[in-house]
Design an enzyme around this catalytic site. Structure first.
Site, PDB file in Angstrom:
ATOM      1  N   GLU A 200       0.849  -1.195   0.000  1.00 19.93           N
ATOM      2  CA  GLU A 200       0.000   0.000   0.000  1.00 19.93           C
ATOM      3  C   GLU A 200       0.874   1.231   0.000  1.00 19.93           C
ATOM      4  O   GLU A 200       1.932   1.250   0.630  1.00 19.93           O
ATOM      5  CB  GLU A 200      -0.842   0.040   1.294  1.00 19.93           C
ATOM      6  CG  GLU A 200      -2.228  -0.526   1.155  1.00 19.93           C
ATOM      7  CD  GLU A 200      -3.039  -0.465   2.436  1.00 19.93           C
ATOM      8  OE1 GLU A 200      -4.061  -1.148   2.495  1.00 19.93           O
ATOM      9  OE2 GLU A 200      -2.653   0.255   3.375  1.00 19.93           O
ATOM     10  N   LYS A 237      -3.475   1.420  19.635  1.00 23.72           N
ATOM     11  CA  LYS A 237      -4.200   2.591  20.109  1.00 23.72           C
ATOM     12  C   LYS A 237      -4.041   2.824  21.615  1.00 23.72           C
ATOM     13  O   LYS A 237      -3.973   1.858  22.372  1.00 23.72           O
ATOM     14  CB  LYS A 237      -5.688   2.427  19.782  1.00 23.72           C
ATOM     15  CG  LYS A 237      -5.934   2.255  18.292  1.00 23.72           C
ATOM     16  CD  LYS A 237      -7.280   1.613  18.010  1.00 23.72           C
ATOM     17  CE  LYS A 237      -7.417   1.298  16.533  1.00 23.72           C
ATOM     18  NZ  LYS A 237      -8.586   0.442  16.257  1.00 23.72           N
ATOM     19  N   ASN A 290     -12.833  -4.731  11.036  1.00 26.47           N
ATOM     20  CA  ASN A 290     -12.713  -5.607  12.195  1.00 26.47           C
ATOM     21  C   ASN A 290     -14.060  -6.238  12.502  1.00 26.47           C
ATOM     22  O   ASN A 290     -15.069  -5.545  12.616  1.00 26.47           O
ATOM     23  CB  ASN A 290     -12.196  -4.830  13.400  1.00 26.47           C
ATOM     24  CG  ASN A 290     -10.741  -4.436  13.204  1.00 26.47           C
ATOM     25  OD1 ASN A 290      -9.940  -5.249  12.759  1.00 26.47           O
ATOM     26  ND2 ASN A 290     -10.419  -3.203  13.489  1.00 26.47           N
ATOM     27  N   ARG A 292     -15.400  -7.746  15.079  1.00 25.41           N
ATOM     28  CA  ARG A 292     -15.648  -8.026  16.505  1.00 25.41           C
ATOM     29  C   ARG A 292     -16.072  -6.734  17.181  1.00 25.41           C
ATOM     30  O   ARG A 292     -16.039  -5.669  16.564  1.00 25.41           O
ATOM     31  CB  ARG A 292     -14.340  -8.507  17.155  1.00 25.41           C
ATOM     32  CG  ARG A 292     -13.237  -7.497  16.926  1.00 25.41           C
ATOM     33  CD  ARG A 292     -11.990  -7.704  17.748  1.00 25.41           C
ATOM     34  NE  ARG A 292     -11.162  -6.515  17.693  1.00 25.41           N
ATOM     35  CZ  ARG A 292     -10.228  -6.264  16.779  1.00 25.41           C
ATOM     36  NH1 ARG A 292      -9.997  -7.140  15.816  1.00 25.41           N
ATOM     37  NH2 ARG A 292      -9.538  -5.148  16.804  1.00 25.41           N
TER      38      ARG A 292
HETATM   39  P1  ADP Z   1      -3.086  -3.952  11.963  1.00 26.34           P
HETATM   40  O1  ADP Z   1      -4.248  -4.821  11.560  1.00 26.34           O
HETATM   41  O2  ADP Z   1      -1.792  -4.685  12.070  1.00 26.34           O
HETATM   42  O3  ADP Z   1      -3.394  -3.069  13.133  1.00 26.34           O
HETATM   43  P2  ADP Z   1      -3.739  -1.858  10.035  1.00 26.34           P
HETATM   44  O4  ADP Z   1      -3.820  -2.115   8.592  1.00 26.34           O
HETATM   45  O5  ADP Z   1      -5.021  -1.691  10.781  1.00 26.34           O
HETATM   46  O6  ADP Z   1      -2.825  -2.991  10.709  1.00 26.34           O
HETATM   47  O7  ADP Z   1      -2.850  -0.584  10.303  1.00 26.34           O
HETATM   48  C1  ADP Z   1      -2.407  -0.205  11.588  1.00 26.34           C
HETATM   49  C2  ADP Z   1      -2.035   1.271  11.604  1.00 26.34           C
HETATM   50  O8  ADP Z   1      -1.026   1.544  10.644  1.00 26.34           O
HETATM   51  C3  ADP Z   1      -3.184   2.201  11.237  1.00 26.34           C
HETATM   52  O9  ADP Z   1      -3.930   2.573  12.344  1.00 26.34           O
HETATM   53  C4  ADP Z   1      -2.469   3.390  10.668  1.00 26.34           C
HETATM   54  O10 ADP Z   1      -1.994   4.178  11.723  1.00 26.34           O
HETATM   55  C5  ADP Z   1      -1.271   2.782   9.992  1.00 26.34           C
HETATM   56  N1  ADP Z   1      -1.509   2.541   8.543  1.00 26.34           N
HETATM   57  C6  ADP Z   1      -2.074   1.462   7.978  1.00 26.34           C
HETATM   58  N2  ADP Z   1      -2.120   1.572   6.642  1.00 26.34           N
HETATM   59  C7  ADP Z   1      -1.567   2.758   6.344  1.00 26.34           C
HETATM   60  C8  ADP Z   1      -1.286   3.461   5.116  1.00 26.34           C
HETATM   61  N3  ADP Z   1      -1.568   2.952   3.921  1.00 26.34           N
HETATM   62  N4  ADP Z   1      -0.683   4.668   5.198  1.00 26.34           N
HETATM   63  C9  ADP Z   1      -0.347   5.179   6.391  1.00 26.34           C
HETATM   64  N5  ADP Z   1      -0.573   4.581   7.553  1.00 26.34           N
HETATM   65  C10 ADP Z   1      -1.177   3.385   7.555  1.00 26.34           C
END
Ligand code: ADP
Length: 462
Positions: A200, A237, A290, A292
């Site tokens: 991404e 978080k 998510n 849940r």
């Molecule tokens: P996980 O499931 O491991 O928590 P996420 O895909 O939800 O992974 O991403 C976790 C965090 O990473 C997000 O809350 C955000 O802060 C950051 N993040 C995820 N994708 C991106 C992105 N494409 N660009 C910038 N930050 C991202």
């Protein structure tokens, strides 16, 4: 309605679920590991069963023991909470094979959304904006380099089965691409037993904004507004709030519509969360869904007045939603601080201890969801989340002040927590202005840690 629900979890979320069951006149059965006999959820539930030794793999993840406990105790449903088996489709299937209702989405929806690359494809097809990137097969380093070049740097390599920031790496330039990709892939295999990866574009300094949705079995899907969860450390978080002060009605409508579309595209039922990153130009992109109830669901409950666990239970009992989109009114402002057994001065290293004295905050507009009680000895075997302090006030500034007051009331003698760190953070001028993104803690933690509790109070916030 269900007569008896087994709660396949521990800690504050098990306590939280028991509370709603009690209000709905549903009997409860708690499960516990041998290490958790003295836990609050065991004391509060109507009945309890030990499902194995301390290791989660042998107790809270022990599907057969949990289902046996439910059958022996005559439970007609299981609430999985979050973590543990909550997103495990095999467990959901097993429940239904034994005639027990799993309180959550269908195994099919869980599987469709559990693979993040596949979820991205579903969303793209449905017209939900996703982060520019690539989720197809990558057969060689050469192909990887080509795809990365096309996306542009910096970018993120992510694991399809990833969670909690694992299996994810930021790649700044082509020279580090292959090695970081391999590192993330190996981590994904070690953590999740699956090393499918996707790429991404990295959205610079985004806000993490997520929408709470509710969907029933009759095609009704609504959203309950957003939560700003951008205050994160190690991609996890720490502080959440609702609403996000920078989201105006038009954007809220657009993002809410995308969240509802996402849930519909996945054939989703139950409570769920659609996560987006939001850039500083107001563009938003789906990152994952998510399946849940989330840790931070309480802030949404505070501003909407809706008990999300109750809605989950009703939906699982195949009742249609009684609330319509137009009934959802966001009132005032809510903030949640997670209180973890961890030391911010040592890079948020988790710890444990025995509570020699505990004072839980209270008063107007303060809710505390916790597993703690005086004399409780915390367990090093499980999650370090000890309590969630959630405040509600008419305005954001009043909510900040209320949270500071609540954090000053919190006393956990014998246990080191991040409570004081949160207190100081709530005095940071950028937090007060709402000018923060996912990089906030990394940028300011050192500065915040040098502050003095008494001096922090003198920092102007008007
Ligand atoms: P996980 O499931 O491991 O928590 P996420 O895909 O939800 O992974 O991403 C976790 C965090 O990473 C997000 O809350 C955000 O802060 C950051 N993040 C995820 N994708 C991106 C992105 N494409 N660009 C910038 N930050 C991202």
């Amino acid at each position: 309605m269900f007569k008896k629900i087994l709660i396949a979890n521990r800690g504050e979320i098990a306590v939280r679920i028991i509370r709603t069951c009690m209000e709905m006149n549903i009997e409860t059965v708690a499960i516990y590991s041998a290490a958790d006999k003295e836990c609050l959820h065991v004391k509060l539930a109507g009945d309890s069963v030990c499902v194995g030794p301390y290791k989660a793999a042998d107790s809270y993840l022990n599907m057969d023991a949990i289902i046996s406990a439910a059958l022996v105790k005559g439970c007609d449903a299981i609430h999985p909470g979050y973590g543990f088996l909550s997103e495990n489709s095999e467990f959901a299937r097993k429940c239904s094979e034994y005639g027990i209702t799993f309180i959550g989405p269908t195994p099919e929806a869980m599987e469709a959304l559990g693979n993040k690359a596949a979820a991205r494809r579903i969303m793209k097809e449905a017209g939900v904006p996703t982060v520019p990137g690539y989720d197809g097969p990558i057969e060689s380093d050469k192909k990887l380099e080509k795809i990365a070049h096309k996306i542009g740097y910096p970018l993120l390599v992510k694991a399809s089965s990833g969670g909690g920031g694992r299996g994810m790496r930021r790649v700044n330039d082509p020279s580090e691409l292959v090695s970081l990709y391999k590192e993330a892939k190996a981590e994904a295999m070690a953590c999740f037993g699956d090393d499918e990866m996707y790429l991404e574009k990295l959205i610079e300094n985004p806000k993490h904004i997520e929408f709470q949705i509710l969907a029933d079995e009759f095609g009704n899907v609504i959203h309950l507004g957003e939560r700003d969860c951008s205050v994160q450390r190690k991609n996890q978080k720490l502080i959440e709030e609702s609403p996000c002060m920078f989201i105006k009605d038009d954007l809220r409508k657009a993002m809410g519509k995308a969240a509802v579309l996402a849930a519909k595209a996945a054939g989703y039922t139950s409570a769920g969360t659609v996560e987006f990153v939001l850039d500083d130009k107001g563009r938003f992109y789906f990152i994952e869904m998510n399946t849940r109830i989330q840790v931070e669901h309480g802030v949404t409950e505070m501003v909407t007045g809706i008990d999300l666990i109750k809605e989950q239970i009703r939906i699982a009992f195949r009742e249609p939603l009684r609330i319509r989109q137009r009934d959802i009114k966001i009132s005032g402002h809510a903030i949640e601080c997670r209180i973890n057994a961890e030391n911010p001065a040592e890079g948020f290293r988790p710890g444990s201890g025995k509570l020699s004295f505990l004072n839980v905050p209270g008063g107007v507009g303060v809710r505390v969801d916790t597993l703690l009680y005086n004399g409780y000895e915390t367990s090093p075997f499980y999650d370090s989340l000890m309590a969630k302090i959630i405040v509600h006030a008419p305005t954001r500034l009043e909510a900040i002040r209320r949270m500071r007051r609540a954090l000053l009331e919190l006393v956990t003698d014998g246990l080191t927590t991040n409570g004081d760190f949160d207190y100081l953070l709530l005095h940071h001028p950028d937090f007060i202005k709402g000018k923060y993104n996912v990089g906030f803690i990394e940028k300011h933690a050192e500065e915040i840690l040098t502050w003095d509790m008494a001096a922090a109070r003198l920092k102007a916030d008007e």
